[in-house]
Design a protein around this motif. Structure first.
Motif, mmCIF file in Angstrom:
data_model
loop_
_atom_site.group_PDB
_atom_site.id
_atom_site.type_symbol
_atom_site.label_atom_id
_atom_site.label_comp_id
_atom_site.label_asym_id
_atom_site.label_seq_id
_atom_site.Cartn_x
_atom_site.Cartn_y
_atom_site.Cartn_z
ATOM 1 N N ARG A 241 0.861 -1.198 0.000
ATOM 2 C CA ARG A 241 0.000 0.000 0.000
ATOM 3 C C ARG A 241 0.895 1.245 0.000
ATOM 4 N N LEU A 242 1.544 1.471 -1.139
ATOM 5 C CA LEU A 242 2.633 2.438 -1.205
ATOM 6 C C LEU A 242 2.158 3.881 -1.073
ATOM 7 N N GLY B 4 13.068 7.752 2.051
ATOM 8 C CA GLY B 4 13.794 7.412 0.828
ATOM 9 C C GLY B 4 13.529 5.990 0.383
ATOM 10 N N ARG B 5 13.459 5.071 1.343
ATOM 11 C CA ARG B 5 13.181 3.673 1.005
ATOM 12 C C ARG B 5 11.793 3.527 0.396
ATOM 13 N N ALA B 6 10.833 4.275 0.928
ATOM 14 C CA ALA B 6 9.474 4.215 0.383
ATOM 15 C C ALA B 6 9.460 4.661 -1.078
ATOM 16 N N LEU B 7 10.189 5.726 -1.389
ATOM 17 C CA LEU B 7 10.269 6.203 -2.773
ATOM 18 C C LEU B 7 10.950 5.169 -3.655
ATOM 19 N N ARG C 242 10.100 5.260 -7.638
ATOM 20 C CA ARG C 242 10.279 6.691 -7.896
ATOM 21 C C ARG C 242 11.748 7.012 -7.630
ATOM 22 N N TYR C 243 12.597 6.463 -8.495
ATOM 23 C CA TYR C 243 14.034 6.451 -8.235
ATOM 24 C C TYR C 243 14.657 7.837 -8.201
ATOM 25 N N ASP C 244 14.257 8.722 -9.082
ATOM 26 C CA ASP C 244 14.841 10.068 -9.092
ATOM 27 C C ASP C 244 14.531 10.806 -7.793
ATOM 28 N N ALA D 82 21.763 1.535 -8.684
ATOM 29 C CA ALA D 82 21.861 0.232 -9.354
ATOM 30 C C ALA D 82 20.616 -0.046 -10.182
ATOM 31 N N GLU D 83 19.438 0.261 -9.626
ATOM 32 C CA GLU D 83 18.206 0.004 -10.378
ATOM 33 C C GLU D 83 18.115 0.870 -11.633
ATOM 34 N N LYS D 84 18.793 2.000 -11.618
ATOM 35 C CA LYS D 84 18.824 2.863 -12.797
ATOM 36 C C LYS D 84 20.017 2.550 -13.707
#
Length: 403
Positions: free
Chosen positions: A222-223, A248-251, A256-258, A286-288
């Motif tokens: 439930r982000l 930050g972890r939630a993003l 929502r990496y940026d 890393a994900e980007k």
């Protein structure tokens, strides 16, 4: 003051000083407008040390009257609750909270958590019925101090939280501490949710309740709701390292990496030695597939924390398509696992990115059996995206109670 107001996004700040000499206490406090530096309210209190709780109440009530003009229907209710009549116990509790609030400093994690536990225990020796000190003790053990096994730490945390609630069922901190244990150790999602909601109902201004409830909501997928809770936590405690890291972890979990990168950069500007911020920034890079930045942040994290970066480097190489380097590191990890303890998660996510799904699921099954904290985020973790379409992934979610 204007710059502070902009950084914290507040209209006024409370500043002051406290001086003590023997049994005498002198408190000076000023409420200052961040728009123009104008003193909205100021006062100096000269009292006996034993009157510290009364001074807190007077200051809180004066500020509320200044900001709102007058108190609403709850005017007669105390704004500050002491929870103990023992001044020394209260001071010991505050010292415990001071150290617990530094728990995200990886370089001093063991020292800070052990100091927190020691101060909370000392407070309880002074006042065995001090419910707030029991909740602090629960929080400290739930943070799993180095050198104590997770099972032992969580058991002690639950005992302390339940004792706090036995003494005072209206204590939001105790409900929050219990909810945390119900999540991380027992995977009792329904009961944990009720405890978090009860905590927030009792004290909507308790930042940690919103923070941990936000992380709970992330686990459930439930982000949007989670981000609302974590933003509320940040508004309540803008400079908290733990709250800002979790935002930050939630993003990051929301892909929502940026925005996550921007959040972690802000944290590092304030707390350059935060190992967790550098680690989370590395994972986001890393994900980007921003390889050089990810590797740079991983090395900074390793230097700050003293932890081994190999598994995360292997994952980073795998995401970036550098298969040979990823396989080399994976081979080293699996060889080491024959004679030493190696986290199955680190190897599992590399296998997942390399397409070795059977091996990835076998290792994740080990992580579930070990009750690794990583599995709390199975439902949302980007490192597991290659596995989500496999029916075995749904089975993993069921085992953790997330499906």
């Amino acid at each position: 003051v204007r710059e502070i107001g902009q950084k914290l996004n507040v209209d006024a700040v409370l500043e002051g000083s406290v001086r003590s000499a023997g049994s005498q206490l002198r408190v000076s406090a000023q409420l200052v407008s961040t728009a123009n530096g104008y003193h909205l309210w100021s006062r100096t209190y000269q009292r006996e040390m034993r009157d510290v709780f009364a001074i807190q109440e007077e200051i809180a009530r004066a500020i509320v009257n200044t900001i709102r003009g007058r108190l609403a229907h709850e005017q007669s209710a105390p704004l500050v609750q002491s929870h103990t009549n023992d001044l020394e116990a209260y001071q010991l509790y505050l010292r415990g909270r001071f150290f617990w609030n530094q728990r995200d400093n990886s370089q001093r994690r063991e020292e800070t958590l052990r100091s927190a536990i020691s101060y909370f225990q000392a407070a309880l020796q002074r006042d065995p019925n001090y419910a707030l000190a029991y909740s602090g003790l629960a929080d400290a053990y739930a943070s799993v101090p180095p050198g104590i096994s997770r099972d032992v730490a969580y058991a002690r945390a639950k005992t302390a939280a339940l004792r706090a609630l036995e003494l005072d069922e209206t204590l939001a901190e105790a409900h929050t501490a219990l909810a945390r244990i119900l999540v991380v150790q027992e995977w009792d999602w329904q009961r944990a949710g009720r405890e978090y909601q009860r905590a927030i109902e009792l004290n909507p201004g308790y930042a940690t309740a919103h923070q941990w409830y936000g992380m709970y909501l992330i686990s459930l997928g439930r982000l949007d709701e989670a981000l609302m809770e974590l933003n509320t936590a940040q508004q309540l405690d803008p400079l908290s390292l733990a709250v800002n890291n979790d935002l930050g972890r939630a993003l990051y979990y929301a892909r929502r990496y940026d925005e996550a990168i921007e959040q972690y950069r802000k944290i590092i500007q304030l707390y350059p030695s935060s190992a967790d911020a550098h680690l989370n920034l590395a994972l986001t890079y890393a994900e980007k597939s921003v390889l050089e930045s990810a590797i740079r942040e991983l090395r900074t994290w390793a230097n700050l924390s003293g932890d081994e970066p190999q598994a995360l480097l292997g994952y980073t190489y795998a995401v970036a398509g550098r298969r040979d380097e990823a396989l080399r590191i994976l081979g080293e990890l699996e060889e080491r696992a024959k004679t030493a303890r190696v986290s199955p998660v680190g190897m599992a996510v590399i296998h997942a990115r390399l397409g070795n799904h059977d091996r990835a699921f076998a290792l994740l099954e080990q992580a579930v059996q070990q009750r690794s904290p990583f599995v709390l985020f199975l439902k949302v973790h980007p490192r597991l995206d290659p596995l989500r379409s496999d029916p075995r992934f749904t089975q993993l979610l069921r085992q953790v109670g997330l499906e």
